[in-house]
Enzyme design. Structure first.
Site, PDB file in Angstrom:
ATOM      1  N   GLN A  76       0.859  -1.181   0.000  1.00 46.20           N
ATOM      2  CA  GLN A  76       0.000   0.000   0.000  1.00 46.20           C
ATOM      3  C   GLN A  76       0.898   1.235   0.000  1.00 46.20           C
ATOM      4  OE1 GLN A  76      -3.233  -0.235   2.766  1.00 46.20           O
ATOM      5  NE2 GLN A  76      -3.471   1.978   2.880  1.00 46.20           N
ATOM      6  N   CYS A  84      -7.384   0.851   1.965  1.00 49.67           N
ATOM      7  CA  CYS A  84      -6.923  -0.510   2.269  1.00 49.67           C
ATOM      8  C   CYS A  84      -8.030  -1.528   2.051  1.00 49.67           C
ATOM      9  CB  CYS A  84      -6.364  -0.591   3.672  1.00 49.67           C
ATOM     10  SG  CYS A  84      -7.498  -0.027   4.934  1.00 49.67           S
ATOM     11  N   HIS A 161      -8.704  -0.907   9.696  1.00 46.29           N
ATOM     12  CA  HIS A 161      -7.828  -1.353   8.623  1.00 46.29           C
ATOM     13  C   HIS A 161      -8.349  -2.699   8.121  1.00 46.29           C
ATOM     14  CE1 HIS A 161      -4.192  -1.599   6.298  1.00 46.29           C
ATOM     15  NE2 HIS A 161      -3.823  -2.718   6.872  1.00 46.29           N
ATOM     16  N   ASP A 177      -1.490  -8.168   4.003  1.00 41.53           N
ATOM     17  CA  ASP A 177      -1.764  -6.819   4.487  1.00 41.53           C
ATOM     18  C   ASP A 177      -0.755  -5.906   3.810  1.00 41.53           C
ATOM     19  OD1 ASP A 177      -1.708  -4.403   5.897  1.00 41.53           O
ATOM     20  OD2 ASP A 177      -2.059  -5.349   7.844  1.00 41.53           O
TER      21      ASP A 177
END
Length: 228
Positions: A76, A84, A161, A177
């Site tokens: 990211q 996200c 998140h 992630d």
């Protein structure tokens, strides 16, 4: 919704959809349609959860808990904004291609193939200009709302998140992630046990770090109930 671009638009085949998981208890998990291809978790960014992340990052840097398979992982990048949810959705779909069998001309299939050999940072930067994969502005606004929509009962609103859990072709349960240094291996899994294995990992890695906080939500990528 807050989960990023409409999955159908990026290439999710007919017959698959995201469904809410209403809780982590066994009887609620039994209500989730099977098979489950992947999961997206929304979690609150509390100090305790971030402390657990820092401890985990030390282990990952030392090579412990890194996923061994070559997965489609993207970083990211800072100017991506608060998206996200989009990245978790793309991680879930792009690492379930062995189960979903997307069309060759699906936007996500093309994106994965054209960036297969790149580093996670390059893929993250490529996503910035991949208009076919980016959420339209109203979905991005929903994403921003979701970040603060589930405040802790007593305290100020918490940031949230999103993270994806997938089952790899090699039979591993892996967390993706875009803000972590690499995909995280949570042990062996199988199509029949994936949902339970992933929920156990969520409880152990996230809920256990801050058991009194509210604001966890889970969505499962499942076969549609009807030929939707």
């Amino acid at each position: 919704g807050p989960w990023g671009p409409p999955p159908r638009r990026v290439g999710l085949p007919d017959g698959w959809e995201f469904a809410d998981v209403y809780g982590f208890d066994e009887e609620l998990l039994q209500m989730v349609p099977q098979p489950v291809a992947a999961l997206v978790l929304l979690f609150p960014c509390t100090e305790r959860i971030y402390a657990a992340r820092r401890t985990q990052d030390d282990a990952l840097r030392a090579g412990q808990g890194r996923a061994a398979e070559d997965l489609f992982f993207l970083r990211q990048v800072p100017n991506f904004g608060n998206a996200c949810g989009t990245i978790a959705c793309l991680h879930a779909l792009s690492n379930s291609r062995h189960l979903l069998h997307m069309a060759d001309d699906a936007p996500l299939e093309s994106f994965v193939r054209s960036h297969e050999g790149e580093a996670p940072e390059e893929r993250g930067r490529a996503l910035l200009t991949a208009d076919s994969l980016k959420a339209p502005s109203d979905a991005a606004a929903a994403d921003a709302r979701a970040q603060t929509a589930v405040p802790d009962r007593d305290g100020p609103p918490l940031d949230h998140h999103f993270v994806a859990f997938v089952q790899t072709p090699g039979g591993r349960l892996v967390e993706l992630d875009g803000t972590k240094r690499c995909p995280v291996d949570h042990g062996p899994t199988s199509p029949a046990t994936f949902l339970g294995d992933a929920v156990a990992a969520v409880k152990g890695s996230f809920v256990a770090a801050d058991p009194d906080v509210h604001g966890f939500a889970l969505m499962a990528l499942v076969r549609a109930a009807r030929g939707a």
